[in-house]
Design an enzyme around this catalytic site. Structure first.
Site, PDB file in Angstrom:
ATOM      1  N   ARG A  53      14.624 -15.276  77.482  1.00 30.29           N
ATOM      2  CA  ARG A  53      14.579 -16.057  78.961  1.00 30.29           C
ATOM      3  C   ARG A  53      14.193 -14.882  79.960  1.00 30.29           C
ATOM      4  O   ARG A  53      13.465 -15.530  81.013  1.00 30.29           O
ATOM      5  CB  ARG A  53      16.076 -16.414  79.344  1.00 30.29           C
ATOM      6  CG  ARG A  53      16.518 -16.862  80.663  1.00 30.29           C
ATOM      7  CD  ARG A  53      15.952 -18.385  80.624  1.00 30.29           C
ATOM      8  NE  ARG A  53      16.801 -19.079  81.545  1.00 30.29           N
ATOM      9  CZ  ARG A  53      16.512 -18.836  82.939  1.00 30.29           C
ATOM     10  NH1 ARG A  53      15.252 -18.054  83.269  1.00 30.29           N
ATOM     11  NH2 ARG A  53      17.099 -19.369  83.796  1.00 30.29           N
TER      12      ARG A  53
ATOM     13  N   ARG B  16      23.580 -27.507  72.331  1.00 28.90           N
ATOM     14  CA  ARG B  16      23.291 -26.056  73.340  1.00 28.90           C
ATOM     15  C   ARG B  16      23.521 -25.143  72.506  1.00 28.90           C
ATOM     16  O   ARG B  16      24.103 -23.936  72.911  1.00 28.90           O
ATOM     17  CB  ARG B  16      24.247 -26.052  74.633  1.00 28.90           C
ATOM     18  CG  ARG B  16      23.915 -27.102  75.541  1.00 28.90           C
ATOM     19  CD  ARG B  16      22.564 -26.825  76.486  1.00 28.90           C
ATOM     20  NE  ARG B  16      22.471 -27.587  77.453  1.00 28.90           N
ATOM     21  CZ  ARG B  16      22.968 -27.291  78.833  1.00 28.90           C
ATOM     22  NH1 ARG B  16      23.336 -25.844  78.859  1.00 28.90           N
ATOM     23  NH2 ARG B  16      22.602 -27.952  79.652  1.00 28.90           N
TER      24      ARG B  16
ATOM     25  N   ASP C 199      14.475 -29.574  77.501  1.00 28.56           N
ATOM     26  CA  ASP C 199      15.501 -30.088  78.364  1.00 28.56           C
ATOM     27  C   ASP C 199      15.469 -31.624  78.718  1.00 28.56           C
ATOM     28  O   ASP C 199      14.121 -32.019  78.715  1.00 28.56           O
ATOM     29  CB  ASP C 199      15.496 -29.522  79.759  1.00 28.56           C
ATOM     30  CG  ASP C 199      16.915 -29.651  80.612  1.00 28.56           C
ATOM     31  OD1 ASP C 199      17.904 -28.855  80.163  1.00 28.56           O
ATOM     32  OD2 ASP C 199      17.023 -30.411  81.225  1.00 28.56           O
TER      33      ASP C 199
ATOM     34  N   ARG D 164      22.515 -19.207  76.822  1.00 28.41           N
ATOM     35  CA  ARG D 164      22.830 -17.939  77.371  1.00 28.41           C
ATOM     36  C   ARG D 164      23.991 -17.171  76.749  1.00 28.41           C
ATOM     37  O   ARG D 164      24.217 -16.067  77.106  1.00 28.41           O
ATOM     38  CB  ARG D 164      23.405 -18.193  79.005  1.00 28.41           C
ATOM     39  CG  ARG D 164      22.091 -18.367  79.683  1.00 28.41           C
ATOM     40  CD  ARG D 164      22.588 -19.148  81.060  1.00 28.41           C
ATOM     41  NE  ARG D 164      23.265 -20.474  80.925  1.00 28.41           N
ATOM     42  CZ  ARG D 164      23.426 -21.139  81.887  1.00 28.41           C
ATOM     43  NH1 ARG D 164      23.341 -20.751  83.162  1.00 28.41           N
ATOM     44  NH2 ARG D 164      24.012 -22.335  81.665  1.00 28.41           N
TER      45      ARG D 164
ATOM     46  N   TYR E 270      20.183 -38.217  87.494  1.00 23.59           N
ATOM     47  CA  TYR E 270      19.266 -36.853  88.241  1.00 23.59           C
ATOM     48  C   TYR E 270      18.162 -37.105  89.085  1.00 23.59           C
ATOM     49  O   TYR E 270      18.220 -36.451  90.091  1.00 23.59           O
ATOM     50  CB  TYR E 270      19.086 -35.834  87.063  1.00 23.59           C
ATOM     51  CG  TYR E 270      20.009 -35.130  86.228  1.00 23.59           C
ATOM     52  CD1 TYR E 270      20.921 -33.966  86.757  1.00 23.59           C
ATOM     53  CD2 TYR E 270      20.636 -35.718  85.194  1.00 23.59           C
ATOM     54  CE1 TYR E 270      21.864 -33.706  86.122  1.00 23.59           C
ATOM     55  CE2 TYR E 270      21.792 -35.337  84.511  1.00 23.59           C
ATOM     56  CZ  TYR E 270      22.316 -33.867  85.128  1.00 23.59           C
ATOM     57  OH  TYR E 270      23.340 -33.337  84.312  1.00 23.59           O
TER      58      TYR E 270
HETATM   59  O1  CP3 Z   1      21.003 -27.827  72.572  1.00 26.06           O
HETATM   60  C1  CP3 Z   1      20.251 -26.850  72.653  1.00 26.06           C
HETATM   61  O2  CP3 Z   1      20.241 -25.740  72.496  1.00 26.06           O
HETATM   62  C2  CP3 Z   1      18.739 -27.358  73.002  1.00 26.06           C
HETATM   63  C3  CP3 Z   1      18.226 -27.502  74.294  1.00 26.06           C
HETATM   64  C4  CP3 Z   1      18.893 -28.360  75.523  1.00 26.06           C
HETATM   65  C5  CP3 Z   1      19.077 -27.675  76.621  1.00 26.06           C
HETATM   66  N1  CP3 Z   1      19.413 -28.613  77.707  1.00 26.06           N
HETATM   67  C6  CP3 Z   1      18.884 -26.381  77.257  1.00 26.06           C
HETATM   68  C7  CP3 Z   1      19.145 -25.944  78.491  1.00 26.06           C
HETATM   69  C8  CP3 Z   1      19.664 -29.395  75.485  1.00 26.06           C
HETATM   70  C9  CP3 Z   1      19.553 -30.580  74.314  1.00 26.06           C
HETATM   71  C10 CP3 Z   1      19.977 -29.899  76.754  1.00 26.06           C
HETATM   72  C11 CP3 Z   1      20.382 -31.214  77.164  1.00 26.06           C
HETATM   73  C12 CP3 Z   1      20.562 -31.332  78.624  1.00 26.06           C
HETATM   74  N2  CP3 Z   1      20.091 -30.779  79.555  1.00 26.06           N
HETATM   75  C13 CP3 Z   1      21.677 -32.329  79.131  1.00 26.06           C
HETATM   76  C14 CP3 Z   1      22.270 -33.428  78.102  1.00 26.06           C
HETATM   77  C15 CP3 Z   1      23.462 -32.711  77.476  1.00 26.06           C
HETATM   78  C16 CP3 Z   1      24.823 -32.380  78.381  1.00 26.06           C
HETATM   79  O3  CP3 Z   1      24.858 -31.080  78.507  1.00 26.06           O
HETATM   80  O4  CP3 Z   1      25.242 -33.103  78.837  1.00 26.06           O
HETATM   81  C17 CP3 Z   1      21.802 -32.479  80.384  1.00 26.06           C
HETATM   82  C18 CP3 Z   1      22.625 -33.258  81.341  1.00 26.06           C
HETATM   83  C19 CP3 Z   1      20.807 -31.627  80.785  1.00 26.06           C
HETATM   84  C20 CP3 Z   1      20.327 -31.046  82.069  1.00 26.06           C
HETATM   85  C21 CP3 Z   1      20.674 -29.408  82.812  1.00 26.06           C
HETATM   86  N3  CP3 Z   1      19.913 -28.522  81.935  1.00 26.06           N
HETATM   87  C22 CP3 Z   1      21.594 -29.022  83.419  1.00 26.06           C
HETATM   88  C23 CP3 Z   1      22.761 -29.795  84.046  1.00 26.06           C
HETATM   89  C24 CP3 Z   1      21.409 -27.895  83.213  1.00 26.06           C
HETATM   90  C25 CP3 Z   1      22.228 -26.616  84.216  1.00 26.06           C
HETATM   91  C26 CP3 Z   1      23.506 -26.383  83.661  1.00 26.06           C
HETATM   92  C27 CP3 Z   1      23.454 -25.057  82.764  1.00 26.06           C
HETATM   93  O5  CP3 Z   1      24.073 -25.015  81.672  1.00 26.06           O
HETATM   94  O6  CP3 Z   1      22.602 -24.103  83.370  1.00 26.06           O
HETATM   95  C28 CP3 Z   1      20.369 -27.163  82.542  1.00 26.06           C
HETATM   96  C29 CP3 Z   1      19.914 -26.069  82.273  1.00 26.06           C
HETATM   97  C30 CP3 Z   1      19.732 -25.782  80.616  1.00 26.06           C
HETATM   98  N4  CP3 Z   1      19.145 -26.547  79.608  1.00 26.06           N
HETATM   99  C31 CP3 Z   1      19.981 -24.193  80.148  1.00 26.06           C
HETATM  100  C32 CP3 Z   1      19.711 -24.631  78.793  1.00 26.06           C
HETATM  101  C33 CP3 Z   1      19.919 -23.594  77.606  1.00 26.06           C
HETATM  102  C34 CP3 Z   1      20.619 -23.194  80.929  1.00 26.06           C
HETATM  103  C35 CP3 Z   1      19.350 -22.533  81.512  1.00 26.06           C
HETATM  104  C36 CP3 Z   1      19.158 -20.921  81.549  1.00 26.06           C
HETATM  105  O7  CP3 Z   1      18.882 -20.615  80.580  1.00 26.06           O
HETATM  106  O8  CP3 Z   1      19.379 -20.618  82.647  1.00 26.06           O
END
Ligand code: CP3
Length: 354
Positions: free
Chosen positions: A47, A34, A84, A38, A160
């Site tokens: 974003r 990640r 994602d 944000r 999910y």
């Molecule tokens: O790592 C990186 O920088 C690359 C991008 C990336 C994202 N999600 C961007 C993202 C990667 C590799 C993921 C993986 C991901 N997504 C996982 C596996 C890793 C982990 O954290 O366990 C999972 C379970 C998800 C599903 C997911 N996506 C959730 C549960 C959420 C909401 C939680 C949150 O942090 O908001 C997301 C949204 C998400 N994916 C964001 C980002 C940058 C935040 C969205 C935003 O900008 O508002």
């Protein structure tokens, strides 16, 4: 078909790939799960311009920009594609939404009958946007930095898809799997096939390594772990390596604990991502047994910074010295992380910190 970008790059100059092929490097390569997100003001600006989170994922120009931001700012050894794990269900036709400040929300697939809502034939439309992002990033990324593509592991993605949201115990998916084995196997098959196509396209577009995120691998008893975590992951790794013999693959079965050794041996991943709770002694033993190990600083130590972070970074570095090791967190960066602490972390790892 080969993309020109994939041919132009020189894998051997990439420190991440050297470690994934079994070489120990000092200082170790570093990237953070990640690392785009944000906590970075430049991410928040893009974003906002994109509108929704999925719009950002499907706009190659903007997704490529946020992929590159953390590499530019901190000099990480690798970029990770901005996308994602829920792109796969979205591309299959399940309704997926992200609302500001909440987790994802999906139209749940509660039984095998509802699998007819998924259409594997149409994933290409949305996947092609992501592949374009990969090609753009590879073109702009310095030659010695690796580009990591990724997908969610079928088990985690299915949790999910079935619950329609993130859950702390994955109860809906576990009950589906225990109550209707054949139906759940069908769901896992659909996600596995789509994930293979998703990763294959990323490699063709220029990804140099892949990570498979199994964030919820900890919730299953050992026989179910074998069926729903190990077997589908092995199928993905085997298929990707058949198509791209030199591609390096990192598995991240978060919380696998005592199942990690079996996971490595049966899936044939090149690298193992370790979560925060994995003891350094166990990580050493895994690396000595021949797998590259990645991890595992607590993301909250990166929030706290200071002496507490420094102490643990030194412990990790000294435990993993001389072994094939990639520095990372034990889970993703959280939004309240001060960017200055990330810069300090990279400096500490590279021995530039005072
Ligand atoms: O790592 C990186 O920088 C690359 C991008 C990336 C994202 N999600 C961007 C993202 C990667 C590799 C993921 C993986 C991901 N997504 C996982 C596996 C890793 C982990 O954290 O366990 C999972 C379970 C998800 C599903 C997911 N996506 C959730 C549960 C959420 C909401 C939680 C949150 O942090 O908001 C997301 C949204 C998400 N994916 C964001 C980002 C940058 C935040 C969205 C935003 O900008 O508002």
């Amino acid at each position: 078909m080969h993309n020109a970008a994939a041919v132009k790059t020189k894998p051997n100059s990439m420190r991440l790939l050297q470690v994934l092929s079994g070489t120990a490097l000092s200082p170790p390569p570093v990237w953070l799960m990640r690392q785009a997100g944000r906590y970075l003001p430049e991410y928040r600006a893009v974003r906002e311009k994109a509108g929704g989170f999925l719009d950002l994922c499907y706009t190659p120009e903007l997704a490529a920009e946020v992929t590159l931001q953390p590499v530019r700012r901190f000099g990480f050894d690798a970029a990770i594609l901005f996308s994602d794990i829920l792109i796969v269900p979205d591309a299959l036709g399940q309704r997926v939404e992200f609302h500001e400040g909440e987790g994802p929300s999906l139209e749940p697939i509660a039984s095998a009958r509802e699998l007819s809502r998924l259409d594997p034939a149409k994933t290409g439309v949305k996947f092609s946007k992501v592949f374009e992002t990969v090609a753009r990033v590879r073109e702009s990324l310095p030659r010695d930095r690796a580009l990591i593509g990724f997908c969610g592991a079928p088990w985690t993605v299915a949790t999910y898809m079935v619950a329609g949201e993130g859950s702390s115990d994955q109860a809906a998916a576990r009950l589906f799997a225990y109550g209707d084995r054949a139906g759940f196997a069908q769901l896992i098959d659909i996600v596995t096939e789509a994930s293979i196509a998703y990763l294959d396209g990323q490699v063709r577009a220029g990804a140099n390594a892949l990570q498979i995120f199994d964030s919820w691998a900890a919730s299953l008893p050992e026989d179910e772990f074998e069926t729903w975590v190990v077997a589908p992951t092995r199928r993905i790794v085997t298929e990707l390596k058949a198509r791209h013999p030199s591609i390096a693959i990192i598995g991240f079965p978060r919380g696998a604990g005592g199942n990690a050794k079996r996971y490595i041996e049966s899936t044939h991943v090149d690298g193992l991502g370790c979560d925060t709770a994995e003891p350094l002694s166990a990580m050493r033993a895994l690396a000595q047994a021949g797998v590259a190990v990645q991890g595992n600083l607590d993301p909250l130590l990166l929030v706290a910074g200071g002496r507490a972070m420094e102490r643990r970074v030194k412990e990790i570095l000294s435990a993993m010295r001389g072994l094939p090791f990639i520095f990372n967190l034990g889970h993703g960066i959280v939004p309240q992380t001060p960017p200055d602490n990330v810069a300090r972390l990279v400096a500490l790892i590279r021995g530039e910190a005072s």
